[in-house]
Every structure is written in structure tokens, then in C-alpha cells.
Design an enzyme around this catalytic site. Structure first.
Site, PDB file in Angstrom:
ATOM      1  N   GLY A  98       0.827  -1.331   0.042  1.00 32.05           N
ATOM      2  CA  GLY A  98      -0.038  -0.115   0.010  1.00 32.05           C
ATOM      3  C   GLY A  98       0.972   1.208   0.026  1.00 32.05           C
ATOM      4  N   MET A 113      -8.595   2.958   8.739  1.00 37.23           N
ATOM      5  CA  MET A 113      -7.905   1.685   8.357  1.00 37.23           C
ATOM      6  C   MET A 113      -7.047   1.257   9.525  1.00 37.23           C
ATOM      7  SD  MET A 113      -6.742   2.529   4.622  1.00 37.23           S
ATOM      8  CE  MET A 113      -7.688   2.042   3.214  1.00 37.23           C
ATOM      9  N   ASP A 118      -0.359   1.357   9.026  1.00 37.00           N
ATOM     10  CA  ASP A 118      -0.774   0.871   9.902  1.00 37.00           C
ATOM     11  C   ASP A 118       0.039   0.762  11.409  1.00 37.00           C
ATOM     12  OD1 ASP A 118      -1.627  -1.743   7.217  1.00 37.00           O
ATOM     13  OD2 ASP A 118      -2.762   0.208   7.979  1.00 37.00           O
ATOM     14  N   ARG A 142     -26.063  14.357  16.809  1.00 34.38           N
ATOM     15  CA  ARG A 142     -25.998  13.146  16.253  1.00 34.38           C
ATOM     16  C   ARG A 142     -24.970  12.302  16.680  1.00 34.38           C
ATOM     17  NH1 ARG A 142     -26.917  14.308   9.954  1.00 34.38           N
ATOM     18  NH2 ARG A 142     -29.402  13.874   9.783  1.00 34.38           N
ATOM     19  N   GLN A 170      -6.680   8.239   4.169  1.00 35.94           N
ATOM     20  CA  GLN A 170      -5.740   8.048   5.001  1.00 35.94           C
ATOM     21  C   GLN A 170      -4.365   7.585   4.474  1.00 35.94           C
ATOM     22  OE1 GLN A 170      -7.687   5.734   8.424  1.00 35.94           O
ATOM     23  NE2 GLN A 170      -8.884   5.456   6.607  1.00 35.94           N
ATOM     24  N   ARG A 171      -4.533   7.142   3.230  1.00 37.81           N
ATOM     25  CA  ARG A 171      -2.948   6.736   2.491  1.00 37.81           C
ATOM     26  C   ARG A 171      -2.371   8.109   1.675  1.00 37.81           C
ATOM     27  NH1 ARG A 171      -4.004   1.181   1.084  1.00 37.81           N
ATOM     28  NH2 ARG A 171      -3.189   1.531  -0.972  1.00 37.81           N
ATOM     29  N   GLU A 195       4.612  -5.258   5.743  1.00 40.49           N
ATOM     30  CA  GLU A 195       4.690  -6.640   6.344  1.00 40.49           C
ATOM     31  C   GLU A 195       5.009  -7.561   5.149  1.00 40.49           C
ATOM     32  OE1 GLU A 195       1.561  -8.511   6.607  1.00 40.49           O
ATOM     33  OE2 GLU A 195       2.850 -10.314   6.903  1.00 40.49           O
TER      34      GLU A 195
END
Ligand code: F6P
Length: 346
Positions: A12, A172, A130, A165, A278-279, A105
Site C-alpha cells: 500500500g 484503516m 498501520d 447525532r 488515510q493513504r 509486512e
């Protein structure tokens, strides 16, 4: 004889990859006679013989850019019987002396195998949003992702408050809860759900009702994509589980959790999944510096012939650790971090 070093970025993408590439090339230019060759699209570039020289002008201006100028893929040398042989052929044809493998990994596990089983002289650099790579205090990419989550949580506070609300925000992190815990703590979330601690929906709803009784106009929940309900209170049917946890492609717990919370509490509830934002984006200052430090160290590990090792951050020093240690098991969320997060639940 020129030292010819390849570099690949695999798995990723994340902010900081270009900072590593830049650092490796710039460190190489300090040597009398060293060349860097960029491998396109991760391991696939070595399998398909797709390499290109990287020079100082190639990396000018890429420090703040997200993604990777080399491209990436999830291609794994173990996926094809003839892949190792094709990699070796490309290696020989370009007269490579060493390879720098930048990845998470999966990419680094393949690097470990290509060193141990095929003798490829390589070193690793830890990359992942991550933060689940063992052996390093942090990889690069994680800090930027946490800032992205924090900014999103801040933004969603205002709409949750305006509409009174509950807002469920899915993040992720693959099989760990680091992004959820850090992003949730930084954003002031009221509940944080992570894979390491299967959650009881009854407790979640009680925390939310408690907030409402205390007069809070809204609540924010941050949930990691691989968070699971406790087996004693599993509200997900088989179809939902298939949708959320199907192998290799996580996503969807936020939607089902929001529906169940609204059903049980009768409080207006919505969900938002931050997904691939997020990437993306420009790396944070922390990640730019860390990625640069890793890139310089990785090139020097090549000079020192530290094959089968990975640059790693330990107590703010950049050291080298065996790839075996980095990929033996994923780094689960630290209990101390989760205990701090729990202080603010409800
Ligand atoms: O490992 C980084 C990551 O973004 C994980 O957080 C996520 O589960 C996975 O990659 C998504 O994989 P892909 O980019 O192949 O969809």
C-alpha cells in the site's frame, strides 16, 4: 566499478515514500561511484525488468509529494514459480549489487525470503500507515495517517454537534488498532473500537446513553476496520461478516455499527468511512524526517553490507534490525495506549 543499487516501493502506498527515494539518491551522490536504479511497481518491476536510473534531478521536488514516483503493487515473488528466476535475471542484466526494499509486512516478508532463499543482497525500510510492523517504534506513513484521521474527527464534531447525532467514523489499520487509537485520542473521540479488544455493543450503547443523560449533544465513535463485536454480543449475521471481513479487503463495520447503535439507542446516528484518504496527501514533518533518516541509513547499510536487515527507529535512534524480527508477527496495539483511550470513553 560503480556500486549499482536498486530501490523498490511495494504494498500500500503512503506519504513519505518519495522522501525515502530522495534520501537514498542524495546519499548515493556523496559516493565516488554509485548509481541508483528505480524499480517500477514494487517487486513486479524486477519480474518484468522495468527499471530506470534515478538521478538528483529525478528526485528534485518530490519530498512533499504523497505516493511514490516509482509506483507500487502487491505483487509477491512467492506468487509465481518462475518469479525468483526472473528477478535474478533482471538483477544480473542490470548488474545490481544491492536492493533497498521499502514496504510493509508483505513486501518485507518477501524481501526476507529473497535474501534467505535466493541470496539477493538487500536491506529493508519499514513503511505502513498501520504501524503494525514489529521491530521499529514507528514506520513512516503512520503519523500522516493519524493527522488525517484527527482532522476528519475534528470536522465531524461540528456536524454531529449541529445535528445532535452520533457519528461513527471507520478508519484503516488492517488487523491492528493503532490508527484508530491514536486518531481517536487526538480527535477526542468518545468511544474507540479496535481489533485487539472485541467490543460489547451493550457497553457501547450504555456509554452513549450516559453521555446523552449528561447533556452531551453528540457523540463520536472511531472504529477500526477490523474491529469485531464480542462473541457474546455478536449482532452481525453471516452476510454482514462476509461483507465486512472478506479476506484481504476489510471495510464496512462502521455502517453496521451505526445501524445497530441507532436501533438500540433510538439516537440519530450516521457513519463515515475515511478509506483511502488515510493513504494520501503530503507527508507530515515527522514522516518526512523519519523517511529521510531511513533512506540515508538504508544506503549506508548497503555500504556496510548489512544484508537481510531493516532500518528501524528505536528510542529515536535509527538502527538496523533483522528482517526476521520485523516480520515474525504483527505489532498489536499497546495496552498502555488503549488504557489511556479508555479514560475518555463516555
Ligand atoms: O496496509 C495499508 C492499508 O491501507 C490497510 O490499512 C488496508 O486494510 C489495506 O491497506 C487496503 O489494501 P488495498 O490498498 O490493497 O485495498
Amino acid at each position: 566499478m560503480s556500486l549499482r543499487v536498486g530501490i523498490l516501493t511495494g504494498g500500500g502506498d503512503c506519504p513519505g515514500l518519495n522522501a525515502v527515494i530522495r534520501a537514498v539518491v542524495r546519499r548515493a551522490t556523496l559516493e565516488e561511484d554509485a548509481e541508483v536504479l528505480g524499480v517500477s511497481n514494487g517487486w513486479r518491476g524486477l519480474i518484468e525488468d522495468d527499471l530506470k536510473p534515478l538521478t538528483r534531478s529525478s528526485v528534485a521536488g518530490i519530498l512533499p509529494r504523497g505516493g511514490t514516483i516509482l509506483g507500487t503493487s502487491r505483487t509477491n515473488p512467492n506468487d509465481g514459480d518462475d518469479f525468483p528466476e526472473r528477478i535474478r535475471a533482471t538483477w544480473e542484466s542490470h548488474r545490481l549489487d544491492a536492493l533497498i526494499v521499502v514496504g510493509g509486512e508483505g513486501t518485507l516478508r518477501a524481501a526476507r525470503d529473497m535474501w534467505h532463499e535466493h541470496g539477493l543482497q538487500l536491506v529493508g525500510v519499514p513503511k505502513t500507515i498501520d504501524n503494525d510492523l514489529d521491530g521499529t517504534d514507528f514506520p513512516f506513513g503512520f503519523d500522516t495517517a493519524v493527522n488525517t484521521v484527527m482532522e476528519a474527527v475534528d470536522r465531524l464534531h461540528s456536524t454531529a454537534e449541529s445535528h445532535h447525532r452520533i457519528m461513527v467514523i471507520e478508519v484503516m489499520g488492517r488487523n491492528s488498532g493503532w490508527i484508530a487509537a491514536y486518531g481517536g485520542i487526538a480527535g477526542g473521540a468518545d468511544v474507540i473500537l479496535v481489533p485487539e479488544h472485541p467490543f460489547r455493543i451493550s457497553r457501547v450503547c450504555e456509554l452513549l446513553r450516559h453521555r446523552e443523560r449528561q447533556g452531551s449533544a453528540f457523540s463520536i465513535i472511531v472504529v477500526a476496520e477490523d474491529a469485531h463485536p464480542h462473541p457474546d454480543e455478536d449482532f452481525l449475521d453471516a452476510e454482514a461478516k462476509e461483507q465486512i471481513y472478506r479476506h484481504g479487503r476489510l471495510g464496512g463495520i462502521g455502517l453496521y455499527l451505526a445501524r445497530e447503535i441507532e436501533r438500540q439507542t433510538d439516537i440519530d446516528t450516521r457513519h463515515a468511512s475515511l478509506g483511502y484518504t488515510q493513504r494520501g496527501g503530503s507527508p507530515s514533518a515527522f514522516d518526512r524526517v523519519l523517511a529521510t533518516r531511513f533512506g540515508v541509513r538504508a544506503f549506508e547499510m548497503v555500504l556496510e553490507r548489512q544484508w537481510g536487515q531493516m532500518a528501524a527507529l528505536r528510542c529515536n535512534k535509527v538502527v538496523s534490525v533483522p528482517l526476521d524480527d520485523a516480520v515474525r508477527k504483527i505489532k498489536r496495539l499497546d495496552d498502555e495506549i488503549y488504557r489511556v483511550a479508555e479514560v475518555f470513553f463516555g
